[in-house]
Design an enzyme around this catalytic site. Structure first.
Site, PDB file in Angstrom:
ATOM      1  N   CYS A  53     -16.170 -24.950-127.802  1.00 42.29           N
ATOM      2  CA  CYS A  53     -17.299 -25.446-127.006  1.00 42.29           C
ATOM      3  C   CYS A  53     -17.762 -26.842-127.454  1.00 42.29           C
ATOM      4  O   CYS A  53     -18.142 -27.034-128.603  1.00 42.29           O
ATOM      5  CB  CYS A  53     -18.466 -24.459-127.105  1.00 42.29           C
ATOM      6  SG  CYS A  53     -19.930 -25.053-126.244  1.00 42.29           S
ATOM      7  N   VAL A 113     -23.730 -20.506-125.652  1.00 37.76           N
ATOM      8  CA  VAL A 113     -23.753 -21.076-127.001  1.00 37.76           C
ATOM      9  C   VAL A 113     -23.860 -22.585-126.860  1.00 37.76           C
ATOM     10  O   VAL A 113     -23.465 -23.129-125.824  1.00 37.76           O
ATOM     11  CB  VAL A 113     -22.462 -20.696-127.785  1.00 37.76           C
ATOM     12  CG1 VAL A 113     -22.430 -19.235-128.079  1.00 37.76           C
ATOM     13  CG2 VAL A 113     -21.199 -21.154-127.064  1.00 37.76           C
ATOM     14  N   GLU A 118     -29.912 -24.588-126.149  1.00 41.17           N
ATOM     15  CA  GLU A 118     -29.621 -25.917-125.592  1.00 41.17           C
ATOM     16  C   GLU A 118     -29.250 -26.867-126.745  1.00 41.17           C
ATOM     17  O   GLU A 118     -30.059 -27.174-127.630  1.00 41.17           O
ATOM     18  CB  GLU A 118     -30.783 -26.504-124.783  1.00 41.17           C
ATOM     19  CG  GLU A 118     -30.889 -25.917-123.382  1.00 41.17           C
ATOM     20  CD  GLU A 118     -29.642 -26.204-122.537  1.00 41.17           C
ATOM     21  OE1 GLU A 118     -29.177 -27.342-122.480  1.00 41.17           O
ATOM     22  OE2 GLU A 118     -29.127 -25.243-121.940  1.00 41.17           O
ATOM     23  N   SER A 119     -28.007 -27.338-126.681  1.00 37.81           N
ATOM     24  CA  SER A 119     -27.450 -28.112-127.804  1.00 37.81           C
ATOM     25  C   SER A 119     -28.258 -29.355-128.145  1.00 37.81           C
ATOM     26  O   SER A 119     -28.431 -29.697-129.318  1.00 37.81           O
ATOM     27  CB  SER A 119     -26.010 -28.520-127.492  1.00 37.81           C
ATOM     28  OG  SER A 119     -25.962 -29.306-126.321  1.00 37.81           O
ATOM     29  N   LYS A 154     -19.156 -11.115-124.205  1.00 41.30           N
ATOM     30  CA  LYS A 154     -20.346 -11.427-125.013  1.00 41.30           C
ATOM     31  C   LYS A 154     -20.964 -10.157-125.594  1.00 41.30           C
ATOM     32  O   LYS A 154     -21.234  -9.206-124.837  1.00 41.30           O
ATOM     33  CB  LYS A 154     -21.385 -12.145-124.144  1.00 41.30           C
ATOM     34  CG  LYS A 154     -20.921 -13.503-123.633  1.00 41.30           C
ATOM     35  CD  LYS A 154     -21.946 -14.083-122.663  1.00 41.30           C
ATOM     36  CE  LYS A 154     -21.384 -15.316-121.984  1.00 41.30           C
ATOM     37  NZ  LYS A 154     -22.179 -15.755-120.841  1.00 41.30           N
TER      38      LYS A 154
HETATM   39  N1  LIG Z   1     -26.515 -27.081-121.530  1.00 39.01           N
HETATM   40  C1  LIG Z   1     -25.970 -26.167-122.510  1.00 39.01           C
HETATM   41  C2  LIG Z   1     -24.533 -25.910-122.159  1.00 39.01           C
HETATM   42  C3  LIG Z   1     -23.888 -24.896-123.120  1.00 39.01           C
HETATM   43  C4  LIG Z   1     -22.665 -24.258-122.492  1.00 39.01           C
HETATM   44  O1  LIG Z   1     -22.325 -24.488-121.332  1.00 39.01           O
HETATM   45  N2  LIG Z   1     -21.988 -23.432-123.309  1.00 39.01           N
HETATM   46  C5  LIG Z   1     -20.849 -22.713-122.768  1.00 39.01           C
HETATM   47  C6  LIG Z   1     -19.648 -22.796-123.686  1.00 39.01           C
HETATM   48  S1  LIG Z   1     -19.093 -24.447-123.908  1.00 39.01           S
HETATM   49  C7  LIG Z   1     -21.206 -21.243-122.660  1.00 39.01           C
HETATM   50  O2  LIG Z   1     -21.810 -20.677-123.543  1.00 39.01           O
HETATM   51  N3  LIG Z   1     -20.797 -20.622-121.576  1.00 39.01           N
HETATM   52  C8  LIG Z   1     -20.945 -19.225-121.388  1.00 39.01           C
HETATM   53  C9  LIG Z   1     -21.304 -18.884-119.993  1.00 39.01           C
HETATM   54  O3  LIG Z   1     -21.683 -19.803-119.224  1.00 39.01           O
HETATM   55  O4  LIG Z   1     -21.218 -17.703-119.648  1.00 39.01           O
HETATM   56  C10 LIG Z   1     -26.104 -26.782-123.911  1.00 39.01           C
HETATM   57  O5  LIG Z   1     -26.137 -28.023-123.993  1.00 39.01           O
HETATM   58  O6  LIG Z   1     -26.229 -26.027-124.888  1.00 39.01           O
END
Ligand SMILES: N[C@@H](CCC(=O)N[C@@H](CS)C(=O)NCC(=O)O)C(=O)O
Length: 223
Positions: A12, A52, A64-65, A39
């Site tokens: 990720c 994540v 949120e990262s 998950k």
């Molecule tokens: N805007 C979020 C995006 C985080 C994101 O998209 N994470 C993805 C993995 S890279 C995730 O957890 N996806 C799981 C899902 O959408 O079910 C951030 O900045 O933390």
């Protein structure tokens, strides 16, 4: 310092954003990787968006990262942002632009048709040309590595992998972009933000999705 626990997924780019700040600021933390295709219940209870990264700070849940990255930067010595408020805001604006480039990249490796794929490639070229106008070199604003560089590092890592698969001309001959890409990907915190077999794992992920990019890889292997 609070007790930190980061819930992650190795591929990720948003997790990498948090990991780069943790490494740059030398913050000790515990890491837990989860399978996003399956998950665990505890994670779904923890994470309001089901995504994540999640950082627990003494049990308080942050998601949120960019929120996590900014928090870690604030509670530790020094800053990965410039001190000047206008410059800091510029850096944050171009961090948001990197998030848009990541969304385009997701399309680049997941869309099904040649037309959609070409549209994503064109959009990426436009995004790179746009950010190139802002880069001073070797890093975004000169010799010092900032948070914005780490965030673009998560974009450049995809480019590095995809350049092994074909000639997509992402940087259109821009030396400034190529040098920025090289400088950021050589940074230890950026190198350490992914496993050593990242490229192989990403390829396996792409092939699994049966996207247009996956079929071009398969065609190339068969030729
Ligand atoms: N805007 C979020 C995006 C985080 C994101 O998209 N994470 C993805 C993995 S890279 C995730 O957890 N996806 C799981 C899902 O959408 O079910 C951030 O900045 O933390």
């Amino acid at each position: 310092m609070p007790n930190y626990k980061l819930t992650s997924f190795p591929l990720c780019p948003y997790v990498q954003r948090a990991l780069i700040v943790l490494a740059e600021k030398e913050v000790p933390f515990e890491r837990v990787d989860i399978d996003l295709a399956n998950k665990p219940d505890w994670f779904l209870k923890l994470s309001p968006l089901g995504k994540v990264p999640v950082l627990e700070a003494d049990g308080h849940v942050l998601f949120e990262s960019q929120v996590i990255a900014e928090y870690l930067d604030e509670v530790t010595q020094g800053s990965l942002h410039p001190a000047d408020p206008l410059q800091k805001a510029r850096h944050r604006a171009w961090i948001e632009f990197a998030s848009q480039a990541l969304a385009t990249l997701w399309g680049f490796y997941t869309v099904d048709t040649a037309e959609e794929f070409e549209a994503k490639r064109t959009a990426l070229l436009e995004q790179f040309a746009r950010v190139a106008e802002q880069v001073e070199g070797p890093f975004f604003t000169g010799d010092q590595f900032h948070m914005v560089d780490g965030v673009w590092g998560t974009v450049f890592r995809y480019i590095q992998s995809f350049e092994n698969l074909g000639d997509f001309d992402f940087y259109q001959g821009s030396e400034k972009l190529r040098n920025w890409h090289d400088a950021v990907l050589a940074r230890q915190s950026v190198i350490d933000a992914v496993p050593a077999d990242y490229h192989e794992q990403l390829l396996a992920f792409v092939k699994n999705r049966n996207s247009y990019l996956a079929t071009t890889i398969a065609d190339k292997a068969a030729a």
